[in-house]
Design a protein around this motif. Structure first.
Motif, PDB file in Angstrom:
ATOM      1  N   ILE A 253       0.840  -1.205   0.000  1.00 38.99           N
ATOM      2  CA  ILE A 253       0.000   0.000   0.000  1.00 38.99           C
ATOM      3  C   ILE A 253       0.871   1.250   0.000  1.00 38.99           C
ATOM      4  O   ILE A 253       0.584   2.223  -0.708  1.00 38.99           O
ATOM      5  CB  ILE A 253      -0.975  -0.018   1.198  1.00 38.99           C
ATOM      6  N   ARG A 254       1.950   1.224   0.761  1.00 39.77           N
ATOM      7  CA  ARG A 254       2.875   2.379   0.764  1.00 39.77           C
ATOM      8  C   ARG A 254       3.493   2.576  -0.626  1.00 39.77           C
ATOM      9  O   ARG A 254       3.627   3.701  -1.103  1.00 39.77           O
ATOM     10  CB  ARG A 254       3.980   2.174   1.805  1.00 39.77           C
ATOM     11  N   ALA A 255       3.865   1.457  -1.264  1.00 34.77           N
ATOM     12  CA  ALA A 255       4.452   1.532  -2.609  1.00 34.77           C
ATOM     13  C   ALA A 255       3.436   2.105  -3.600  1.00 34.77           C
ATOM     14  O   ALA A 255       3.796   2.910  -4.476  1.00 34.77           O
ATOM     15  CB  ALA A 255       4.917   0.153  -3.067  1.00 34.77           C
ATOM     16  N   ALA A 256       2.175   1.707  -3.456  1.00 32.24           N
ATOM     17  CA  ALA A 256       1.128   2.223  -4.350  1.00 32.24           C
ATOM     18  C   ALA A 256       0.959   3.730  -4.177  1.00 32.24           C
ATOM     19  O   ALA A 256       0.782   4.466  -5.152  1.00 32.24           O
ATOM     20  CB  ALA A 256      -0.193   1.507  -4.076  1.00 32.24           C
ATOM     21  N   HIS A 257       1.025   4.201  -2.936  1.00 34.67           N
ATOM     22  CA  HIS A 257       0.897   5.646  -2.681  1.00 34.67           C
ATOM     23  C   HIS A 257       2.126   6.418  -3.177  1.00 34.67           C
ATOM     24  O   HIS A 257       1.996   7.559  -3.631  1.00 34.67           O
ATOM     25  CB  HIS A 257       0.660   5.896  -1.186  1.00 34.67           C
ATOM     26  N   GLU A 258       3.284   5.785  -3.090  1.00 32.21           N
ATOM     27  CA  GLU A 258       4.491   6.407  -3.658  1.00 32.21           C
ATOM     28  C   GLU A 258       4.341   6.549  -5.170  1.00 32.21           C
ATOM     29  O   GLU A 258       4.730   7.573  -5.758  1.00 32.21           O
ATOM     30  CB  GLU A 258       5.719   5.558  -3.320  1.00 32.21           C
ATOM     31  N   LEU A 259       3.759   5.534  -5.799  1.00 38.40           N
ATOM     32  CA  LEU A 259       3.502   5.587  -7.236  1.00 38.40           C
ATOM     33  C   LEU A 259       2.552   6.741  -7.574  1.00 38.40           C
ATOM     34  O   LEU A 259       2.787   7.494  -8.526  1.00 38.40           O
ATOM     35  CB  LEU A 259       2.908   4.262  -7.713  1.00 38.40           C
ATOM     36  N   ILE A 260       1.493   6.893  -6.780  1.00 34.53           N
ATOM     37  CA  ILE A 260       0.535   7.985  -7.009  1.00 34.53           C
ATOM     38  C   ILE A 260       1.240   9.339  -6.935  1.00 34.53           C
ATOM     39  O   ILE A 260       1.019  10.226  -7.766  1.00 34.53           O
ATOM     40  CB  ILE A 260      -0.616   7.915  -5.980  1.00 34.53           C
ATOM     41  N   LYS A 261       2.103   9.475  -5.953  1.00 40.28           N
ATOM     42  CA  LYS A 261       2.839  10.734  -5.778  1.00 40.28           C
ATOM     43  C   LYS A 261       3.702  11.032  -7.008  1.00 40.28           C
ATOM     44  O   LYS A 261       3.761  12.161  -7.495  1.00 40.28           O
ATOM     45  CB  LYS A 261       3.699  10.642  -4.516  1.00 40.28           C
ATOM     46  N   ARG A 262       4.368   9.997  -7.517  1.00 34.30           N
ATOM     47  CA  ARG A 262       5.236  10.186  -8.685  1.00 34.30           C
ATOM     48  C   ARG A 262       4.423  10.459  -9.951  1.00 34.30           C
ATOM     49  O   ARG A 262       4.828  11.252 -10.799  1.00 34.30           O
ATOM     50  CB  ARG A 262       6.132   8.956  -8.866  1.00 34.30           C
ATOM     51  N   LEU A 263       3.283   9.779 -10.095  1.00 32.43           N
ATOM     52  CA  LEU A 263       2.411  10.048 -11.238  1.00 32.43           C
ATOM     53  C   LEU A 263       1.876  11.475 -11.185  1.00 32.43           C
ATOM     54  O   LEU A 263       1.777  12.148 -12.213  1.00 32.43           O
ATOM     55  CB  LEU A 263       1.230   9.063 -11.255  1.00 32.43           C
ATOM     56  N   ASN A 264       1.560  11.937  -9.984  1.00 34.06           N
ATOM     57  CA  ASN A 264       1.066  13.302  -9.831  1.00 34.06           C
ATOM     58  C   ASN A 264       2.116  14.323 -10.291  1.00 34.06           C
ATOM     59  O   ASN A 264       1.782  15.356 -10.872  1.00 34.06           O
ATOM     60  CB  ASN A 264       0.712  13.560  -8.361  1.00 34.06           C
ATOM     61  N   HIS A 265       3.378  13.997 -10.074  1.00 35.66           N
ATOM     62  CA  HIS A 265       4.460  14.909 -10.459  1.00 35.66           C
ATOM     63  C   HIS A 265       4.622  14.978 -11.979  1.00 35.66           C
ATOM     64  O   HIS A 265       4.884  16.054 -12.525  1.00 35.66           O
ATOM     65  CB  HIS A 265       5.771  14.440  -9.825  1.00 35.66           C
ATOM     66  N   SER A 266       4.441  13.826 -12.661  1.00 41.09           N
ATOM     67  CA  SER A 266       4.733  13.760 -14.098  1.00 41.09           C
ATOM     68  C   SER A 266       3.496  13.696 -14.989  1.00 41.09           C
ATOM     69  O   SER A 266       3.504  14.216 -16.098  1.00 41.09           O
ATOM     70  CB  SER A 266       5.584  12.521 -14.408  1.00 41.09           C
ATOM     71  N   CYS A 267       2.448  13.028 -14.515  1.00 42.90           N
ATOM     72  CA  CYS A 267       1.258  12.773 -15.339  1.00 42.90           C
ATOM     73  C   CYS A 267      -0.013  12.935 -14.503  1.00 42.90           C
ATOM     74  O   CYS A 267      -0.753  11.972 -14.300  1.00 42.90           O
ATOM     75  CB  CYS A 267       1.299  11.363 -15.911  1.00 42.90           C
ATOM     76  N   PRO A 268      -0.269  14.136 -13.985  1.00 44.01           N
ATOM     77  CA  PRO A 268      -1.412  14.321 -13.078  1.00 44.01           C
ATOM     78  C   PRO A 268      -2.760  13.961 -13.700  1.00 44.01           C
ATOM     79  O   PRO A 268      -3.695  13.603 -12.987  1.00 44.01           O
ATOM     80  CB  PRO A 268      -1.341  15.812 -12.714  1.00 44.01           C
ATOM     81  N   GLY A 269      -2.848  14.001 -15.023  1.00 43.56           N
ATOM     82  CA  GLY A 269      -4.108  13.665 -15.686  1.00 43.56           C
ATOM     83  C   GLY A 269      -4.549  12.228 -15.469  1.00 43.56           C
ATOM     84  O   GLY A 269      -5.732  11.897 -15.644  1.00 43.56           O
ATOM     85  N   LEU A 270      -3.624  11.359 -15.081  1.00 40.54           N
ATOM     86  CA  LEU A 270      -3.969   9.955 -14.827  1.00 40.54           C
ATOM     87  C   LEU A 270      -4.765   9.764 -13.539  1.00 40.54           C
ATOM     88  O   LEU A 270      -5.378   8.729 -13.340  1.00 40.54           O
ATOM     89  CB  LEU A 270      -2.691   9.105 -14.724  1.00 40.54           C
ATOM     90  N   LEU A 271      -4.720  10.765 -12.651  1.00 44.09           N
ATOM     91  CA  LEU A 271      -5.217  10.569 -11.282  1.00 44.09           C
ATOM     92  C   LEU A 271      -6.607  11.152 -11.032  1.00 44.09           C
ATOM     93  O   LEU A 271      -7.025  11.310  -9.893  1.00 44.09           O
ATOM     94  CB  LEU A 271      -4.219  11.188 -10.290  1.00 44.09           C
ATOM     95  N   HIS A 272      -7.322  11.440 -12.112  1.00 41.36           N
ATOM     96  CA  HIS A 272      -8.636  12.085 -11.964  1.00 41.36           C
ATOM     97  C   HIS A 272      -9.569  11.305 -11.035  1.00 41.36           C
ATOM     98  O   HIS A 272     -10.321  11.897 -10.254  1.00 41.36           O
ATOM     99  CB  HIS A 272      -9.277  12.240 -13.343  1.00 41.36           C
ATOM    100  N   SER A 273      -9.526   9.987 -11.100  1.00 44.70           N
ATOM    101  CA  SER A 273     -10.401   9.159 -10.259  1.00 44.70           C
ATOM    102  C   SER A 273      -9.708   8.671  -8.991  1.00 44.70           C
ATOM    103  O   SER A 273     -10.355   8.097  -8.113  1.00 44.70           O
ATOM    104  CB  SER A 273     -10.894   7.947 -11.060  1.00 44.70           C
ATOM    105  N   VAL A 274      -8.395   8.879  -8.896  1.00 44.29           N
ATOM    106  CA  VAL A 274      -7.636   8.390  -7.739  1.00 44.29           C
ATOM    107  C   VAL A 274      -7.662   9.381  -6.583  1.00 44.29           C
ATOM    108  O   VAL A 274      -7.757   8.975  -5.414  1.00 44.29           O
ATOM    109  CB  VAL A 274      -6.172   8.086  -8.150  1.00 44.29           C
ATOM    110  N   ILE A 275      -7.599  10.684  -6.876  1.00 47.01           N
ATOM    111  CA  ILE A 275      -7.588  11.709  -5.811  1.00 47.01           C
ATOM    112  C   ILE A 275      -8.805  11.583  -4.895  1.00 47.01           C
ATOM    113  O   ILE A 275      -8.654  11.622  -3.663  1.00 47.01           O
ATOM    114  CB  ILE A 275      -7.500  13.133  -6.401  1.00 47.01           C
ATOM    115  N   PRO A 276     -10.022  11.405  -5.429  1.00 44.83           N
ATOM    116  CA  PRO A 276     -11.171  11.206  -4.530  1.00 44.83           C
ATOM    117  C   PRO A 276     -11.018   9.980  -3.627  1.00 44.83           C
ATOM    118  O   PRO A 276     -11.523   9.968  -2.494  1.00 44.83           O
ATOM    119  CB  PRO A 276     -12.352  11.035  -5.495  1.00 44.83           C
TER     120      PRO A 276
END
Length: 404
Positions: A253-276
């Motif tokens: 779970i920590r690794a998954a959240h680290e991935l989200i953080k990195r995606l947010n830095h480079s490709c924030p458009g991928l996280l439209h459904s993840v932020i909620p």
């Protein structure tokens, strides 16, 4: 009225002049290679709109014979791949092959690229370049999406390309790869999990930087297909949370959240459904999950695009701020620790943050009070001068009389 001009006559269709046999016993490798070079030169010069495709029938059939597709000579296979790519271009948008033949052709294409594309000085580089360029510009690769084993083939292509791109190839080759992977994602009815994992794994490399070819390729592909991929990324994240929520160490779970953080830095458009989803994690009873979400969202709000994130997800921002009053001291501590980056990158939220931190200077837990003082103590002079009010600095100084 007398017609004085003749209507423009349509240009006659050009026929393939090549008549040599490509398959058969007793054909020496040198002779076959010479024939394939001649065929490729003629096919490459033909215009899709002006070719009589009936004249391609014999060459088309012979090119998929096992004696060519399984030939031991690299040159034979490189030129055969170019000829097949040309055939697909000239017949586009239809393909003159059965589905099993198309499967063999595309597997053949990517085997040649994987085994042979090693740099501009390598043998047959021009032929591999031609093959990639054709797959990129003609988009014949989308035929893969209609094959019975499309998911398996797509996963192979993603694996092959992310291995290939690490060979320090010319920029143009990388551009072709981006075009091909984007076309596959856009056209696919189902995007396979294996391909998604190959894509996302590029963001988890150590010492991530744009000079890393795999990371650079992944960023370009993800940003070009964010609308299509965001649902898959959300499901990927959800699956990890559900599968590992009972684990004691929560490493996955920590690794998954680290991935989200990195995606947010480079490709924030991928996280439209993840932020909620992260917002919901801030509310759950499970303390360890609240801690992880508080830390990761704090770091995301403090990143270079933090202001845009606040604007786009105001309720998530508000719910995150409420963690300052969490019933568990360790969560309040995480909130305080995350605010350092916010003071610099979210200047427009300075008053909100100062008020929140001022209340934490009076927190009932001494570790939280100490964390606020420590955070302000770590600011450099310029940051303190331009991003912290005098009243706030005085409030921090008053903590010097704190008994603990």
């Amino acid at each position: 009225m007398v017609q004085t001009r003749h209507a423009a006559q349509p240009e006659p269709k050009r026929r393939l002049a090549f008549r040599d046999k490509l398959a058969g016993k007793g054909l020496a490798t040198d002779a076959l290679l010479k024939k394939l070079k001649a065929l490729h030169a003629e096919l490459a010069a033909l215009d899709q709109d002006l070719v009589d495709t009936a004249s391609l029938a014999a060459a088309r059939r012979e090119l998929v014979s096992t004696s060519i597709l399984l030939h031991k000579d690299r040159g034979v296979k490189a030129y055969a791949a170019c000829c097949l790519a040309d055939i697909l271009r000239l017949y586009a948008p239809d393909a003159p092959y059965t589905q099993p033949e198309l499967r063999d052709i595309f597997q053949f294409f990517f085997r040649q690229l994987t085994n042979g594309l090693k740099g501009a000085d390598a043998s047959y580089y021009n032929e591999y370049f031609h093959l990639l360029e054709s797959l990129s510009t003609v988009k014949s690769v989308v035929l893969v999406c209609d094959l019975p084993n499309a998911e398996e083939l797509m996963s192979e292509i993603f694996r092959d390309f992310f291995n290939l791109v690490k060979r320090d190839l010319p920029k143009k080759v990388e551009i072709f790869m981006v075009d091909i992977l984007v076309a596959l994602i856009d056209e696919a009815q189902v995007f396979p999990n294996e391909a998604l994992e190959v894509l996302l794994s590029q963001f988890m490399e150590n010492n991530l930087r744009i000079e890393q070819a795999g990371y650079r390729l992944a960023v370009q592909v993800c940003n070009a297909t964010a609308d299509k991929l965001q649902r898959h990324v959300c499901q990927h994240f959800t699956d990890i949370i559900v599968a590992n929520s009972q684990d004691e160490d929560l490493d996955e779970i920590r690794a998954a959240h680290e991935l989200i953080k990195r995606l947010n830095h480079s490709c924030p458009g991928l996280l439209h459904s993840v932020i909620p989803q992260l917002e919901e994690e801030l509310r759950v009873e499970e303390v360890s999950l609240r801690l992880i979400a508080t830390q990761v969202l704090g770091e995301m709000f403090g990143d270079k695009g933090g202001a845009e994130l606040v604007k786009k997800y105001p309720t998530t921002w508000n719910v995150w701020q409420l963690r300052r009053n969490d019933k568990v001291a360790s969560v309040r501590l995480k909130f305080v620790e995350a605010t350092k980056g916010l003071l610099v990158n979210l200047f427009e939220q300075r008053e909100v943050l100062e008020e929140a931190l001022r209340t934490k200077l009076l927190d009932p837990d001494e570790k939280v009070r100490a964390a606020v003082c420590k955070m302000y103590g770590q600011l450099d002079y310029e940051t303190a001068l331009h991003h912290v009010s005098e009243a706030q600095l005085r409030a921090v100084a008053e903590r010097g009389v704190d008994k603990k």
